[in-house]
Scaffold this motif. Structure first.
Motif, PDB file in Angstrom:
ATOM      1  N   ILE A 246       0.809  -1.018  -0.026  1.00 34.53           N
ATOM      2  CA  ILE A 246      -0.056  -0.041   0.131  1.00 34.53           C
ATOM      3  C   ILE A 246       0.815   1.206  -0.011  1.00 34.53           C
ATOM      4  N   PHE A 247       0.596   2.255  -0.497  1.00 38.92           N
ATOM      5  CA  PHE A 247       1.087   3.551  -0.676  1.00 38.92           C
ATOM      6  C   PHE A 247       0.657   4.741   0.192  1.00 38.92           C
ATOM      7  N   LEU A 248       1.377   5.485   0.807  1.00 37.42           N
ATOM      8  CA  LEU A 248       0.993   6.547   1.746  1.00 37.42           C
ATOM      9  C   LEU A 248       1.606   7.948   1.187  1.00 37.42           C
ATOM     10  N   THR A 249       1.033   8.918   1.128  1.00 37.08           N
ATOM     11  CA  THR A 249       1.527  10.244   1.139  1.00 37.08           C
ATOM     12  C   THR A 249       1.635  10.935   2.613  1.00 37.08           C
ATOM     13  N   GLY A 250       3.243  11.468   2.787  1.00 36.58           N
ATOM     14  CA  GLY A 250       3.182  11.938   4.235  1.00 36.58           C
ATOM     15  C   GLY A 250       3.386  13.468   3.984  1.00 36.58           C
ATOM     16  N   LEU A 251       2.351  14.412   4.849  1.00 39.11           N
ATOM     17  CA  LEU A 251       2.575  15.744   4.514  1.00 39.11           C
ATOM     18  C   LEU A 251       2.974  16.335   5.908  1.00 39.11           C
ATOM     19  N   ARG A 252       3.802  17.171   5.814  1.00 37.04           N
ATOM     20  CA  ARG A 252       4.570  17.928   7.310  1.00 37.04           C
ATOM     21  C   ARG A 252       3.562  18.836   7.661  1.00 37.04           C
ATOM     22  N   GLY A 253       2.512  19.606   7.091  1.00 38.02           N
ATOM     23  CA  GLY A 253       1.698  20.413   7.249  1.00 38.02           C
ATOM     24  C   GLY A 253       2.141  21.874   7.360  1.00 38.02           C
ATOM     25  N   GLY A 254       1.193  22.744   7.599  1.00 39.54           N
ATOM     26  CA  GLY A 254       1.596  24.112   7.634  1.00 39.54           C
ATOM     27  C   GLY A 254       2.411  24.559   6.235  1.00 39.54           C
TER      28      GLY A 254
ATOM     29  N   GLY B 108       8.637  19.422   2.087  1.00 42.18           N
ATOM     30  CA  GLY B 108       9.073  18.008   2.446  1.00 42.18           C
ATOM     31  C   GLY B 108       7.974  17.025   2.527  1.00 42.18           C
ATOM     32  N   SER B 109       7.096  16.925   1.658  1.00 39.90           N
ATOM     33  CA  SER B 109       6.040  15.843   1.516  1.00 39.90           C
ATOM     34  C   SER B 109       6.857  14.610   0.819  1.00 39.90           C
ATOM     35  N   ALA B 110       6.606  13.357   1.479  1.00 42.02           N
ATOM     36  CA  ALA B 110       7.029  12.393   0.766  1.00 42.02           C
ATOM     37  C   ALA B 110       6.060  11.230   0.474  1.00 42.02           C
ATOM     38  N   PHE B 111       6.440  10.192  -0.335  1.00 41.70           N
ATOM     39  CA  PHE B 111       5.842   8.922  -0.381  1.00 41.70           C
ATOM     40  C   PHE B 111       6.243   7.977   0.287  1.00 41.70           C
ATOM     41  N   PHE B 112       5.419   6.935   0.778  1.00 36.81           N
ATOM     42  CA  PHE B 112       5.942   5.901   1.541  1.00 36.81           C
ATOM     43  C   PHE B 112       5.294   4.446   1.011  1.00 36.81           C
ATOM     44  N   SER B 113       5.726   3.395   1.180  1.00 40.28           N
ATOM     45  CA  SER B 113       5.372   2.090   1.313  1.00 40.28           C
ATOM     46  C   SER B 113       5.154   1.309   2.296  1.00 40.28           C
ATOM     47  N   VAL B 114       4.106   0.362   2.362  1.00 38.90           N
ATOM     48  CA  VAL B 114       3.903  -0.469   3.375  1.00 38.90           C
ATOM     49  C   VAL B 114       3.899  -1.918   2.726  1.00 38.90           C
ATOM     50  N   GLU B 115       4.813  -2.945   2.948  1.00 34.54           N
ATOM     51  CA  GLU B 115       4.734  -4.223   2.565  1.00 34.54           C
ATOM     52  C   GLU B 115       3.742  -5.167   3.002  1.00 34.54           C
TER      53      GLU B 115
END
Length: 418
Positions: free
Chosen positions: A367-375, A379-386
């Motif tokens: 599955i894939f996630l987008t991480g947002l730092r906020g405000g 530096g937002s980033a994409f993440f994966s979870v196996e």
């Protein structure tokens, strides 16, 4: 007197048959090692590039996670520029697939500058699968109302593309009669992950199916395109009232763009409720699945957990300053009482460097996630979870602006990529 030497033909071990060699190659766990084996000799290359072998290999070894295909050019870009607004975001170090991702970025053309614009302003991506990218013109919206989309299937490595024919007027007209004056809010489309029954098992590598759906305030309709017939068909339609979701009509539409897939079925998380809307792609039947009562405020995705079981990921809203977390459980049965028949929930702690996480899709064991730092913090980033190991890993920077649309791009190993 010279010593008697044994006959080489009498003592040499029997040669490995093609069958035995295939059994050796199928156990090579990394794509890079399989590629090295394929260039050792012409016999190895012939065996490894055989489509039947590759299909078998893919069932045991999922393709590499190489990066993402998305639209937009940089952080804080709030518009879609003219032309095919798509780019490739490769996996970055220290991700283990960074070298392969860098090689793909250098070899492929993700700008799609060669794609004809057809008089349309842009072609952001809809989906990516098996090394192909599905584009849909953003001009499918006129005056805030959705009209028939224009879709194209592209291969970034060969720069080949196929413009799909428009959905026939007679199919659209029959659906508009059902809507009775209502208007569709948007269209979305994906490649059929199953490939379409027998096509996926016995068809050529170039065959594909596209599932396209449109959502109005009262209903949703599904169309299906087959590359075999070269035509569209009306898959199914459903009026939201028929789903018995106990949601007042003023809260419609209840389906968003986020969807998940498992075992031939598409799932949409219902807004303001404890249900998932389920579409069986083969039977084209809509049903609903009940969720546990504590999922009313969670975003949920279904995945394939193995052995025919459904896995459920949910993003948990953090309390106070606690970091956001992700829960995972496996359903033993997806039926009337499925909400109470799931295994113990596993909690996955997400990096506290990011304030908000959003689901961004799922495919091929991840599955894939987008991480947002906020405000105002960049530096937002994409993440994966196996899914198998629940390993949480950063893939690359996101560099997103407002209202992003992203998809995964992890091409299968295939003859033209060996």
């Amino acid at each position: 007197m010279a010593p008697d030497l044994p006959d080489p033909e009498a003592t040499a071990p029997p040669g490995l048959t093609d069958h035995l060699l295939e059994e050796v190659f199928i156990r090579i766990g990394t794509h890079a090692d399989l590629i090295r084996a394929s260039v050792a000799c012409t016999g190895f290359l012939r065996l490894i590039t055989d489509p039947a072998f590759l299909r078998r290999y893919r069932t045991l070894h999922p393709p590499l996670l190489l990066g993402f295909v998305g639209c937009g050019e940089a952080a804080n870009v709030y518009y879609i520029p003219a032309g095919p607004a798509t780019r490739f975001l490769p996996a970055e170090a220290p991700h283990p697939n960074e070298p392969a991702a860098r090689a793909l970025a250098a070899a492929a053309d993700f700008s799609f500058d060669h794609h004809p614009d057809q008089g349309l302003s842009s072609w952001p991506r809809c989906d990516a699968r098996n090394g192909r990218v599905l584009l849909m013109s953003s001009d499918s919206l006129h005056g805030g109302l959705a009209v028939s989309p224009v879709l194209s299937v592209c291969d970034p490595l060969t720069r080949a593309y196929t413009l799909l024919p428009p959905i026939p007027d007679n199919l659209r007209a029959s659906v508009l009669d059902e809507v009775q004056g209502d208007q569709f809010n948007f269209f979305d489309a994906i490649f059929d992950p199953s490939g379409g029954n027998e096509e996926a098992l016995f068809g050529e590598e170039t065959q594909f199916r596209v599932v396209c759906w449109a959502i109005s305030f009262s209903m949703t309709v599904v169309f299906v395109y087959s590359s075999v017939s070269g035509s569209w068909s009306h898959g199914t339609s459903i009026v939201f009232d028929a789903l018995d979701l106990d949601i007042p009509p003023e809260c419609y539409p209840i389906m968003g763009r986020l969807h998940s897939y498992a075992y031939g079925c598409l799932y949409w998380d219902v807004d303001m409720g404890n249900h998932m809307i389920k579409l069986d792609i083969n039977s084209m039947e809509f049903t609903t699945v009940s969720l546990p009562s504590d999922h009313a405020t969670r975003s949920t995705m279904f995945v394939e957990a193995g052995e025919g079981r459904i896995g459920m990921f949910s993003l948990i809203i953090p309390e106070a300053e606690n970091p956001q977390s992700l829960s995972y459980s496996i359903w033993q049965n997806e039926g009337e009482n499925a909400a109470s028949e799931h295994s113990v929930e596993t909690t996955i702690q997400l990096s506290s460097d990011y304030k908000i996480y959003l689901f961004d899709g799922a495919a091929e064991g991840y599955i894939f996630l987008t991480g947002l730092r906020g405000g105002l913090t960049p530096g937002s980033a994409f993440f994966s979870v196996e899914i198998k190991t629940l390993k949480f890993e950063r893939v690359c920077r996101a560099n997103i602006g407002r209202d992003p649309e992203y998809g995964h791009f992890r091409p299968f190993i295939s003859p033209r990529r060996i």
